[in-house]
Design a protein around this motif. Sequence first.
Motif, PDB file in Angstrom:
ATOM      1  N   ASN A 118       0.848  -1.193   0.000  1.00  0.00           N
ATOM      2  CA  ASN A 118       0.000   0.000   0.000  1.00  0.00           C
ATOM      3  C   ASN A 118       0.885   1.245   0.000  1.00  0.00           C
ATOM      4  OD1 ASN A 118      -2.230  -1.659   0.184  1.00  0.00           O
ATOM      5  ND2 ASN A 118      -2.417  -1.437   2.404  1.00  0.00           N
ATOM      6  N   ILE A 119       0.626   2.145  -0.944  1.00  0.00           N
ATOM      7  CA  ILE A 119       1.342   3.423  -1.007  1.00  0.00           C
ATOM      8  C   ILE A 119       0.311   4.535  -0.896  1.00  0.00           C
ATOM      9  CG2 ILE A 119       2.840   4.907  -2.371  1.00  0.00           C
ATOM     10  CD1 ILE A 119       3.916   2.447  -3.751  1.00  0.00           C
ATOM     11  N   SER A 120       0.480   5.391   0.092  1.00  0.00           N
ATOM     12  CA  SER A 120      -0.468   6.471   0.347  1.00  0.00           C
ATOM     13  C   SER A 120       0.261   7.806   0.346  1.00  0.00           C
ATOM     14  CB  SER A 120      -1.169   6.256   1.701  1.00  0.00           C
ATOM     15  OG  SER A 120      -1.993   7.348   2.022  1.00  0.00           O
ATOM     16  N   TYR A 121      -0.331   8.771  -0.320  1.00  0.00           N
ATOM     17  CA  TYR A 121       0.236  10.127  -0.351  1.00  0.00           C
ATOM     18  C   TYR A 121      -0.909  11.120  -0.301  1.00  0.00           C
ATOM     19  CZ  TYR A 121       1.904  14.482  -2.444  1.00  0.00           C
ATOM     20  OH  TYR A 121       2.164  15.806  -2.693  1.00  0.00           O
ATOM     21  N   GLN A 122      -0.780  12.137   0.542  1.00  0.00           N
ATOM     22  CA  GLN A 122      -1.756  13.209   0.583  1.00  0.00           C
ATOM     23  C   GLN A 122      -1.091  14.498   1.021  1.00  0.00           C
ATOM     24  OE1 GLN A 122      -4.766  12.874   3.822  1.00  0.00           O
ATOM     25  NE2 GLN A 122      -3.820  10.885   4.217  1.00  0.00           N
ATOM     26  N   GLY A 123      -1.707  15.578   0.649  1.00  0.00           N
ATOM     27  CA  GLY A 123      -1.132  16.880   0.975  1.00  0.00           C
ATOM     28  C   GLY A 123      -2.208  17.947   1.025  1.00  0.00           C
ATOM     29  N   ARG A 124      -1.806  19.115   1.503  1.00  0.00           N
ATOM     30  CA  ARG A 124      -2.732  20.249   1.575  1.00  0.00           C
ATOM     31  C   ARG A 124      -1.929  21.532   1.628  1.00  0.00           C
ATOM     32  NH1 ARG A 124      -2.114  18.348   6.694  1.00  0.00           N
ATOM     33  NH2 ARG A 124      -1.951  19.874   8.401  1.00  0.00           N
ATOM     34  N   LYS A 125      -2.557  22.598   1.225  1.00  0.00           N
ATOM     35  CA  LYS A 125      -1.933  23.920   1.293  1.00  0.00           C
ATOM     36  C   LYS A 125      -3.007  24.941   1.580  1.00  0.00           C
ATOM     37  CE  LYS A 125       1.100  27.168  -1.091  1.00  0.00           C
ATOM     38  NZ  LYS A 125       0.400  28.315  -0.477  1.00  0.00           N
ATOM     39  N   SER A 126      -2.750  25.762   2.586  1.00  0.00           N
ATOM     40  CA  SER A 126      -3.658  26.843   2.940  1.00  0.00           C
ATOM     41  C   SER A 126      -3.036  28.171   2.555  1.00  0.00           C
ATOM     42  CB  SER A 126      -3.968  26.829   4.444  1.00  0.00           C
ATOM     43  OG  SER A 126      -4.616  25.624   4.807  1.00  0.00           O
ATOM     44  N   GLU A 127      -3.854  29.175   2.431  1.00  0.00           N
ATOM     45  CA  GLU A 127      -3.418  30.501   2.011  1.00  0.00           C
ATOM     46  C   GLU A 127      -2.391  31.063   2.995  1.00  0.00           C
ATOM     47  OE1 GLU A 127      -5.738  34.679   1.519  1.00  0.00           O
ATOM     48  OE2 GLU A 127      -6.643  32.966   0.495  1.00  0.00           O
ATOM     49  N   GLY A 128      -1.230  31.470   2.462  1.00  0.00           N
ATOM     50  CA  GLY A 128      -0.183  32.060   3.292  1.00  0.00           C
ATOM     51  C   GLY A 128       0.677  31.053   4.014  1.00  0.00           C
ATOM     52  N   THR A 129       0.535  29.779   3.748  1.00  0.00           N
ATOM     53  CA  THR A 129       1.352  28.751   4.396  1.00  0.00           C
ATOM     54  C   THR A 129       1.994  27.862   3.332  1.00  0.00           C
ATOM     55  OG1 THR A 129      -0.461  27.155   4.566  1.00  0.00           O
ATOM     56  CG2 THR A 129      -0.206  28.727   6.370  1.00  0.00           C
ATOM     57  N   LYS A 130       3.012  27.128   3.755  1.00  0.00           N
ATOM     58  CA  LYS A 130       3.667  26.203   2.851  1.00  0.00           C
ATOM     59  C   LYS A 130       2.853  24.918   2.723  1.00  0.00           C
ATOM     60  CE  LYS A 130       8.400  27.796   3.783  1.00  0.00           C
ATOM     61  NZ  LYS A 130       9.762  27.382   4.232  1.00  0.00           N
ATOM     62  N   ALA A 131       3.060  24.227   1.631  1.00  0.00           N
ATOM     63  CA  ALA A 131       2.369  22.960   1.398  1.00  0.00           C
ATOM     64  C   ALA A 131       2.888  21.900   2.368  1.00  0.00           C
ATOM     65  CB  ALA A 131       2.553  22.506  -0.045  1.00  0.00           C
ATOM     66  N   ILE A 132       1.985  21.034   2.795  1.00  0.00           N
ATOM     67  CA  ILE A 132       2.328  19.940   3.699  1.00  0.00           C
ATOM     68  C   ILE A 132       2.103  18.634   2.942  1.00  0.00           C
ATOM     69  CG2 ILE A 132       1.754  18.763   5.852  1.00  0.00           C
ATOM     70  CD1 ILE A 132       0.854  21.440   6.962  1.00  0.00           C
ATOM     71  N   HIS A 133       3.148  17.812   2.885  1.00  0.00           N
ATOM     72  CA  HIS A 133       3.080  16.540   2.175  1.00  0.00           C
ATOM     73  C   HIS A 133       3.230  15.399   3.183  1.00  0.00           C
ATOM     74  CE1 HIS A 133       3.655  18.667  -1.700  1.00  0.00           C
ATOM     75  NE2 HIS A 133       4.485  19.434  -0.997  1.00  0.00           N
ATOM     76  N   THR A 134       2.382  14.400   3.046  1.00  0.00           N
ATOM     77  CA  THR A 134       2.421  13.230   3.925  1.00  0.00           C
ATOM     78  C   THR A 134       2.343  11.978   3.075  1.00  0.00           C
ATOM     79  OG1 THR A 134       1.237  14.467   5.643  1.00  0.00           O
ATOM     80  CG2 THR A 134       1.368  12.073   5.896  1.00  0.00           C
ATOM     81  N   GLY A 135       3.238  11.048   3.309  1.00  0.00           N
ATOM     82  CA  GLY A 135       3.236   9.807   2.549  1.00  0.00           C
ATOM     83  C   GLY A 135       3.601   8.627   3.411  1.00  0.00           C
ATOM     84  N   SER A 136       3.162   7.468   2.999  1.00  0.00           N
ATOM     85  CA  SER A 136       3.488   6.249   3.738  1.00  0.00           C
ATOM     86  C   SER A 136       3.523   5.067   2.774  1.00  0.00           C
ATOM     87  CB  SER A 136       2.472   5.986   4.855  1.00  0.00           C
ATOM     88  OG  SER A 136       1.204   5.689   4.317  1.00  0.00           O
ATOM     89  N   ILE A 137       4.359   4.109   3.098  1.00  0.00           N
ATOM     90  CA  ILE A 137       4.457   2.855   2.361  1.00  0.00           C
ATOM     91  C   ILE A 137       4.269   1.726   3.368  1.00  0.00           C
ATOM     92  CG2 ILE A 137       5.905   1.359   0.953  1.00  0.00           C
ATOM     93  CD1 ILE A 137       7.324   3.782  -0.103  1.00  0.00           C
ATOM     94  N   GLN A 138       3.344   0.845   3.067  1.00  0.00           N
ATOM     95  CA  GLN A 138       3.023  -0.241   3.994  1.00  0.00           C
ATOM     96  C   GLN A 138       3.080  -1.567   3.257  1.00  0.00           C
ATOM     97  OE1 GLN A 138      -1.139  -1.066   5.328  1.00  0.00           O
ATOM     98  NE2 GLN A 138      -0.344  -0.510   7.348  1.00  0.00           N
ATOM     99  N   LEU A 139       3.815  -2.487   3.839  1.00  0.00           N
ATOM    100  CA  LEU A 139       3.916  -3.844   3.304  1.00  0.00           C
ATOM    101  C   LEU A 139       3.297  -4.784   4.327  1.00  0.00           C
ATOM    102  CD1 LEU A 139       5.096  -5.376   0.848  1.00  0.00           C
ATOM    103  CD2 LEU A 139       7.127  -5.822   2.237  1.00  0.00           C
ATOM    104  N   ARG A 140       2.214  -5.453   3.948  1.00  0.00           N
ATOM    105  CA  ARG A 140       1.486  -6.312   4.871  1.00  0.00           C
ATOM    106  C   ARG A 140       1.654  -7.773   4.475  1.00  0.00           C
ATOM    107  NH1 ARG A 140      -4.585  -4.410   5.529  1.00  0.00           N
ATOM    108  NH2 ARG A 140      -4.556  -4.773   3.276  1.00  0.00           N
ATOM    109  N   ALA A 141       1.975  -8.579   5.463  1.00  0.00           N
ATOM    110  CA  ALA A 141       2.126 -10.018   5.247  1.00  0.00           C
ATOM    111  C   ALA A 141       1.020 -10.753   5.994  1.00  0.00           C
ATOM    112  CB  ALA A 141       3.498 -10.494   5.720  1.00  0.00           C
ATOM    113  N   PHE A 142       0.398 -11.736   5.353  1.00  0.00           N
ATOM    114  CA  PHE A 142      -0.671 -12.524   5.942  1.00  0.00           C
ATOM    115  C   PHE A 142      -0.147 -13.931   6.220  1.00  0.00           C
ATOM    116  CE2 PHE A 142      -2.547  -9.340   3.194  1.00  0.00           C
ATOM    117  CZ  PHE A 142      -3.516  -8.765   4.002  1.00  0.00           C
ATOM    118  N   PHE A 143      -0.349 -14.382   7.444  1.00  0.00           N
ATOM    119  CA  PHE A 143       0.149 -15.697   7.838  1.00  0.00           C
ATOM    120  C   PHE A 143      -1.019 -16.657   8.038  1.00  0.00           C
ATOM    121  CE2 PHE A 143       3.238 -12.567   9.269  1.00  0.00           C
ATOM    122  CZ  PHE A 143       4.417 -13.080   8.764  1.00  0.00           C
TER     123      PHE A 143
END
Length: 691
Positions: A666-691
């Motif tokens: 699973n690869i997830s990326y999201q971000g946001r930017k508000s007026e007068g502020t810098k953009a914020i980037h958030t991401g994650s990589i998840q590897l799931r194993a099922f036993f």
Amino acid sequence: MGQGNGDYVFLTTTAAGKVFEYVAPVDGISQGNYAPIIPLVAPVKLQMATIMGGFHPSEKTDVKFEAAISNNDKNLFSTEDDSDNQGIALKFDGRQRLYSGKWNLDAFSGYQLIQSRFRAIERLFNIEFSRDWNLTETPTGTQSLFVSGLDFSLPEKSTISYRLEKLDFSTQFSGTRHLLSAYANLEKWRIQHQSSYLKSDGTRASSTFFRQQSDVVRRLGRNWAGTRSRAEDNQERLKETGLLSSVSQRFFEYGAFVGRGDSTKVFAEVGYLRRVNDSLQDGRLIRVNHSDSYYLKSRLLKTDKSDLSLFTNYRLLHFEKEGVKDVPSLTTRLLYNDRFFADLIQVSTAYETFAGTIAQQEFSYVEVEPGRGVYTWNDYNGNGLQELQEFEVAPYPDQAKYVRVFLPSQVFIRTHQNRFSQAVTLNPLKWTNATGFRKVLSHFYDQASFSTERKRKAEAREFDVNPFDGSENGLLGLALTLRNSLYFNRGKQHHSLTYTWLKSEARSLLSVGAQENTNGLHQLQYVHLFQKSWLVTLTTEANTSATYSENYAGRNFRLEGKEGESKVSYLFSKNAAWDVFVQFKEVSNRLGDQEKLSQTRWGTSFSFTGSKDFTANGEVALLRNGYSGNALSPVAYTMLEGLQPGQNTTWRLLVQKTLTQYLDLNISYQGRKSEGTKAIHTGSIQLRAFF
């Protein structure tokens, strides 16, 4: 760190966590037991290999064995002390048929050896193992368990089993258990019995532990009558003082019951139980209370379409100590499911009453890594201190830096509680091929549900059995939800309409005072597919949301909002779609400073599902927040949903891929930017194993 190994002592606990106070050393000797250090957590490794097998020299003999070796490395960065990483475990089981005929007799035996250095990945014994052997503190050393016994059986009529168990932990603990179980299913009698007796001796304490449970039932046609009994006598005596320990206790319970019917279909059983309890008082086991219980257990209706069952139990607890009032309790459970008019109407009802306690719950917030928590902190009053009323549920992963930790409560309030739920479904689908008015009704579908749970302070012998009682007297907790959804052309995407009405109310008791939340919703949604590729979705709703905090006036607000959304989707196939949407929202606060929000949101999104276990979806949205009021306040945070007044942009992307039958990426990326502020980037990589 231990006394004298640090320069700090524990002072108090706040919303931010524990607070420590510096204590100056005296003559160079530390006076505290804490130090501002962070222990480095080393990577560890636990491996286990197992081999098992069996041997059948004859039809009457069965031998099984199992051997395992474990490798437990507590620090992969170091090879020091690795000589004690490995441990072994052995298990042997054997069974021999001694006699076969109208009755059978088997002898069995088993032996387990577990080295002190052996570490299992999963639990080796059942969850009651420690209590069965009175292991209040798990001994160390090599463990051995010897089992032997006899099984007698009269096919389809009765069984008797005797079992001897011997458990040893090197020289720290030694115990012997005798277990006897019997079952007899005769023509008019059914007898069940289980009992055990433990005698143990350890470096800390010695103990005896007796338990038994017995049922005797006499059948008389469709009627039955019987008796049952249960008993425990656990006495553990400490070696150091010769006194009984706190785990020592004793009880005896006995009763009788009568019933009629078929226990697998329709039946009713009434019974009486009396229980006496002995507890540790002044170093001795003495009588502390006794109880009388009366119960009804029944299934009153059982057909292919209907099911009605009822259980109720009334208990009166009498205390031996003078001046202590009797404590009554009522437990009831009613379950009813039915279908009428060839499944046109489906009904499901559940009702419960019970006694319990509710804690005046205290909690704190602990900071964790961003994305690992649930809450975020906003310094509303600007004093730099983390206060309980300044924590909010984080709408974005980068803000989720805190978790709520409930602290042990010392204040519990006895309660009477009731729970009720009702669901009614109207499904005229069977009239699809009819004509006239029935044909019109076949396009509709309705689901209605109501659920409520109330907790009231227990008062004398009064029980809270009415789930519809709106009285505020003694009310400590409440969870109420009322919902109805009316569908037209449900699931067809052909001029489909859905009207949803929702009302909910919740109340909870915290150490900082009571908190209440109410929500209301009216929503109408229209969905239509034309030219097989264009899907139009129109949504409009009116909603209300109110919060009341007993001791934090700044968190009191009542929001009223109106929303409308239009979305057009182009369906490339069943697995791919592209959307364009626009949304308008107006929210106003009817309390306090009368804050207002006017929001416009528009954007585009897509979704794709591949044929080889691959999915992806994403969205880009532009928001214009016209907000009047203090932007740094709890109500503003709720209305703006974590964004800022003015222009805002949000985007997200999620990719999921099944690599193998047991591995997902699973690869997830999201971000946001508000007026007068810098953009914020958030991401994650998840590897799931099922036993």
